[in-house]
Design an enzyme around this catalytic site. Structure first.
Site, PDB file in Angstrom:
ATOM      1  N   ARG A 119      -2.508   7.711  11.363  1.00 25.29           N
ATOM      2  CA  ARG A 119      -1.448   6.870  11.923  1.00 25.29           C
ATOM      3  C   ARG A 119      -0.161   7.495  11.449  1.00 25.29           C
ATOM      4  O   ARG A 119       0.123   7.533  10.262  1.00 25.29           O
ATOM      5  CB  ARG A 119      -1.630   5.437  11.413  1.00 25.29           C
ATOM      6  N   HIS A 162       5.840   6.340  10.209  1.00 25.36           N
ATOM      7  CA  HIS A 162       6.505   5.276  10.971  1.00 25.36           C
ATOM      8  C   HIS A 162       7.025   4.207  10.020  1.00 25.36           C
ATOM      9  O   HIS A 162       6.711   4.216   8.835  1.00 25.36           O
ATOM     10  CB  HIS A 162       5.534   4.654  11.986  1.00 25.36           C
ATOM     11  N   HIS A 194       8.401  -0.262  10.162  1.00 24.28           N
ATOM     12  CA  HIS A 194       8.522  -1.470  10.979  1.00 24.28           C
ATOM     13  C   HIS A 194       9.810  -2.167  10.623  1.00 24.28           C
ATOM     14  O   HIS A 194      10.065  -2.431   9.450  1.00 24.28           O
ATOM     15  CB  HIS A 194       7.398  -2.475  10.767  1.00 24.28           C
ATOM     16  N   GLU A 235       3.827  -4.946   5.826  1.00 15.20           N
ATOM     17  CA  GLU A 235       2.435  -4.652   6.201  1.00 15.20           C
ATOM     18  C   GLU A 235       1.522  -4.811   5.000  1.00 15.20           C
ATOM     19  O   GLU A 235       1.784  -4.267   3.936  1.00 15.20           O
ATOM     20  CB  GLU A 235       2.351  -3.213   6.719  1.00 15.20           C
ATOM     21  N   HIS A 254       5.891   4.938   6.135  1.00 18.08           N
ATOM     22  CA  HIS A 254       4.564   5.247   5.595  1.00 18.08           C
ATOM     23  C   HIS A 254       3.679   5.900   6.649  1.00 18.08           C
ATOM     24  O   HIS A 254       4.012   5.904   7.841  1.00 18.08           O
ATOM     25  CB  HIS A 254       3.899   3.971   5.065  1.00 18.08           C
TER      26      HIS A 254
END
Ligand code: MN
Ligand code: MN
Length: 370
Positions: free
Chosen positions: A72, A75, A77, A82, A121
């Protein structure tokens, strides 16, 4: 059938013969693992947000699977912290904080992470096999498919700006993807963690990793056990509390509510039945199986019962608070004088004698553990 009440104020629903007053309380479960996944290679992500489950305004969740080397991508948020729980397999995360300090951690089953809102992360599968983890976000409007991914950003930034920023030529940057990669694919990462390219290590003052299921459960009875992690165990985890609830066959997490938080559930194994009470006679019962999600709004009365007589059930639960609290029915009643209970319910002293004198929390198949 588990606990059931009928509304005195809503005869049309009460006379329907259904347990669920469906016109009055919306659906609060969602079959997350049955939903279509975002898939790139063998890496998949499924999400439950207010779009899939409109009642879930306070929390969202994701079920993600990464193959070995599947990543992943980098990125962040903007709108949610999270919290991650590894169900199976192994993965590695790297986080950088606003001071430029970074931390890399490896995770296995039962381990959890917490990434504060806005901290960038990445997560990569280490193998062997798929790594499956559940993410919980402290905002139901958060979408895992609307994160700020580094390729989406830099792919839309003029090359001249990037070249000036990074000390490269525009030619050096020709191969930057022009779309969001989301899942990148590399080889299996080295067994030993590598230092950041700046060299050295500037460790974050608070770790982002906690070995949740390696701890003793905070509660253990013949009816089941509960593992809990909040900021008192894991200081960085300030906006989420989480538990893994294990119910023995036929066991019941007693009627209760949470005065400070919404509750987001993911069934790890087994078959359970939730009840939900939302005042004004609004009552709804739902069955959940492995991979299903449930959502309990703050302050709503609820219970969780293991429907199986032979198999245990496990439920992962996240709360959008660092200050978890629960009001349990047994404690509520036991804190009142006999005459109050008698006046309220019309119970005689024989019934009141049977009521629990201490917190039940988990009742066994045959009732409270005495
Ligand atoms: Mn993330
Ligand atoms: Mn609860």
């Amino acid at each position: 059938m588990s606990a059931e009440t009928k509304s005195n104020e809503s005869a049309s629903h009460a006379s329907s013969g259904q347990n669920n007053h469906e016109g009055e309380l919306p659906a609060y479960t969602y079959a997350l693992e049955a939903a279509e996944a975002k898939t790139i290679g063998k890496n998949t992500a499924r999400e439950a947000t207010v779009v899939e489950l409109p009642i879930s305004v306070g929390l969202a969740g994701v079920s993600m699977r990464l193959e070995p080397g599947g990543m992943r991508e980098l990125h962040w948020h903007a709108t949610a912290a999270e919290w991650g729980f590894v169900v199976e397999g192994n993965c590695r995360t790297t986080l950088v904080d606003p001071q430029g300090r970074s931390e890399t951690n490896d995770f296995g089953p039962g381990d959890v992470w917490y990434f504060p809102k806005g901290h960038p992360h990445s997560i990569q599968g280490l193998g062997p096999g798929i790594c499956h983890f559940i993410l919980i976000f402290d905002n139901g409007y958060f979408s895992e498919f609307g994160t700020f991914s580094i390729t989406d950003w830099l792919g839309h930034t003029p090359k001249s700006i990037l070249a000036k920023n990074l000390g490269c030529t525009e030619g050096d940057l020709e191969n930057i993807p022009d779309h969001e990669v989301y899942f990148a694919q590399g080889p299996v990462p080295p067994a030993v963690q590598a230092p950041p390219i700046r060299g050295g290590l500037l460790d974050c003052p608070q770790t982002h990793k906690f070995r949740m299921l390696a701890q003793e459960p905070h509660l253990s009875t013949p009816a089941g056990r509960e593992y809990l992690v909040d900021s008192s165990f894991f200081p960085i985890q300030t906006t989420i509390t989480a538990v893994v609830l294990e119910l023995e066959p036929g066991a019941l997490r007693e009627l209760h509510w949470h005065p400070t938080a919404d509750e987001w559930q993911y069934v790890l194994s087994g078959n359970v039945q939730d009840t939900l009470f939302g005042s004004h006679g609004r009552y709804r019962i739902e069955n959940l199986k492995k991979g299903d999600v449930g959502y309990i709004p703050m302050g709503y009365g609820h219970s969780i019962e293991n429907l199986s007589d032979t198999e245990p059930a496990r439920v992962l639960i996240g709360f959008n608070t660092g200050k978890y609290a629960t009001v349990n029915l047994s404690n509520w009643l036991a804190g009142n004088p006999e005459y109050v209970l008698s006046d309220n319910f019309g119970w005689n002293s024989e019934v009141i004698k049977k009521l629990p004198r201490s917190e039940v929390f988990l009742a066994g198949k045959g009732g409270p553990i005495r």
